[in-house]
Design a protein around this motif. Structure first.
Motif, PDB file in Angstrom:
ATOM      1  N   LEU A  21       4.614   8.587  -4.395  1.00  0.00           N
ATOM      2  CA  LEU A  21       5.672   7.761  -4.965  1.00  0.00           C
ATOM      3  C   LEU A  21       5.918   6.519  -4.117  1.00  0.00           C
ATOM      4  CD1 LEU A  21       7.627   7.714  -7.358  1.00  0.00           C
ATOM      5  CD2 LEU A  21       9.289   8.882  -5.915  1.00  0.00           C
ATOM      6  N   VAL A  22       5.923   6.689  -2.794  1.00  0.00           N
ATOM      7  CA  VAL A  22       6.092   5.542  -1.893  1.00  0.00           C
ATOM      8  C   VAL A  22       4.912   4.579  -2.036  1.00  0.00           C
ATOM      9  CG1 VAL A  22       6.129   4.866   0.550  1.00  0.00           C
ATOM     10  CG2 VAL A  22       7.589   6.728  -0.243  1.00  0.00           C
ATOM     11  N   ALA A  23       3.685   5.114  -2.074  1.00  0.00           N
ATOM     12  CA  ALA A  23       2.502   4.269  -2.198  1.00  0.00           C
ATOM     13  C   ALA A  23       2.529   3.485  -3.509  1.00  0.00           C
ATOM     14  CB  ALA A  23       1.229   5.110  -2.110  1.00  0.00           C
ATOM     15  N   MET A  24       2.880   4.161  -4.603  1.00  0.00           N
ATOM     16  CA  MET A  24       2.957   3.478  -5.890  1.00  0.00           C
ATOM     17  C   MET A  24       4.001   2.364  -5.854  1.00  0.00           C
ATOM     18  SD  MET A  24       2.718   6.504  -8.723  1.00  0.00           S
ATOM     19  CE  MET A  24       3.801   5.579  -9.763  1.00  0.00           C
ATOM     20  N   THR A  25       5.149   2.655  -5.298  1.00  0.00           N
ATOM     21  CA  THR A  25       6.218   1.658  -5.227  1.00  0.00           C
ATOM     22  C   THR A  25       5.783   0.450  -4.408  1.00  0.00           C
ATOM     23  OG1 THR A  25       7.864   3.417  -5.421  1.00  0.00           O
ATOM     24  CG2 THR A  25       8.626   1.298  -4.576  1.00  0.00           C
ATOM     25  N   LEU A  26       5.175   0.708  -3.248  1.00  0.00           N
ATOM     26  CA  LEU A  26       4.733  -0.396  -2.398  1.00  0.00           C
ATOM     27  C   LEU A  26       3.666  -1.249  -3.074  1.00  0.00           C
ATOM     28  CD1 LEU A  26       4.604   1.345   1.103  1.00  0.00           C
ATOM     29  CD2 LEU A  26       6.307  -0.292   0.261  1.00  0.00           C
ATOM     30  N   VAL A  27       2.735  -0.606  -3.754  1.00  0.00           N
ATOM     31  CA  VAL A  27       1.672  -1.354  -4.429  1.00  0.00           C
ATOM     32  C   VAL A  27       2.242  -2.210  -5.567  1.00  0.00           C
ATOM     33  CG1 VAL A  27      -0.357  -1.080  -5.934  1.00  0.00           C
ATOM     34  CG2 VAL A  27      -0.226   0.161  -3.772  1.00  0.00           C
ATOM     35  N   VAL A  28       3.179  -1.666  -6.320  1.00  0.00           N
ATOM     36  CA  VAL A  28       3.774  -2.435  -7.413  1.00  0.00           C
ATOM     37  C   VAL A  28       4.588  -3.611  -6.864  1.00  0.00           C
ATOM     38  CG1 VAL A  28       5.455  -2.345  -9.306  1.00  0.00           C
ATOM     39  CG2 VAL A  28       3.728  -0.555  -9.084  1.00  0.00           C
TER      40      VAL A  28
END
Length: 165
Positions: A21-28
């Motif tokens: 979830l953190v990785a997805m948020t950072l990438v977006v």
């Protein structure tokens, strides 16, 4: 042993879920910054977020099953006596497990079938994306089996109504 495995999978799933979830948020967020502030879009970010969402959905389903947080019709179950309620819960878990076994088998077939196909932007084998299905279902099977074993333990005497006798 099954209980320890279930607990370990639960804790590991939580960590991976949070990391995803953190990785997805950072990438977006990075994609938005690159596109609107720098004028250059990342070609892989949307694909990464989509496939990450697939994985955290299946991991999250396992976490919810372990927490007994899936939807149910509690009002209907509560009208039964403790013995009947326990039987209904056992039947429900067995039905869920049958579905999960079928989903695991079909998900594995789907993942293996798509291993040679690559994703357009990242070049990732699509089978890895589809592996979320059997992985999540296997985790849920273990959690459900642990809950089923808990339900086969005898009810306490006070619940059975024997304490008044």
């Amino acid at each position: 042993m099954l209980s320890r495995l279930s607990h370990w999978l639960y804790r590991t799933s939580e960590i991976v879920w949070c990391g995803g979830l953190v990785a997805m948020t950072l990438v977006v967020v990075l994609q938005v910054i690159c596109r609107y502030l720098l004028g250059a879009a990342l070609t892989w970010s949307e694909e990464f977020a989509r496939y990450g969402l697939v994985w955290i959905t299946f991991l999250g389903a396992g976490i919810a099953l372990k927490r007994r947080a899936h939807m149910g019709v509690q009002a209907v179950v509560e009208i039964f006596s403790p013995v009947v309620r326990k039987t209904v819960q056992q039947f429900t878990i067995v039905c869920v497990m049958v579905f999960l076994v079928i989903a695991t088998l079909k998900g594995t077939e789907l993942a293996l079938f798509n291993m040679k196909q690559s994703s357009p932007a990242m070049g990732l084998p699509m089978g890895f994306v589809y592996l979320a299905i059997p992985a999540g279902c296997l985790i849920m099977i273990i959690h459900a089996a642990d809950q089923l074993l808990d339900l086969f333990r005898p009810l306490p005497a006070e619940v059975m109504g024997e304490a008044d006798a």
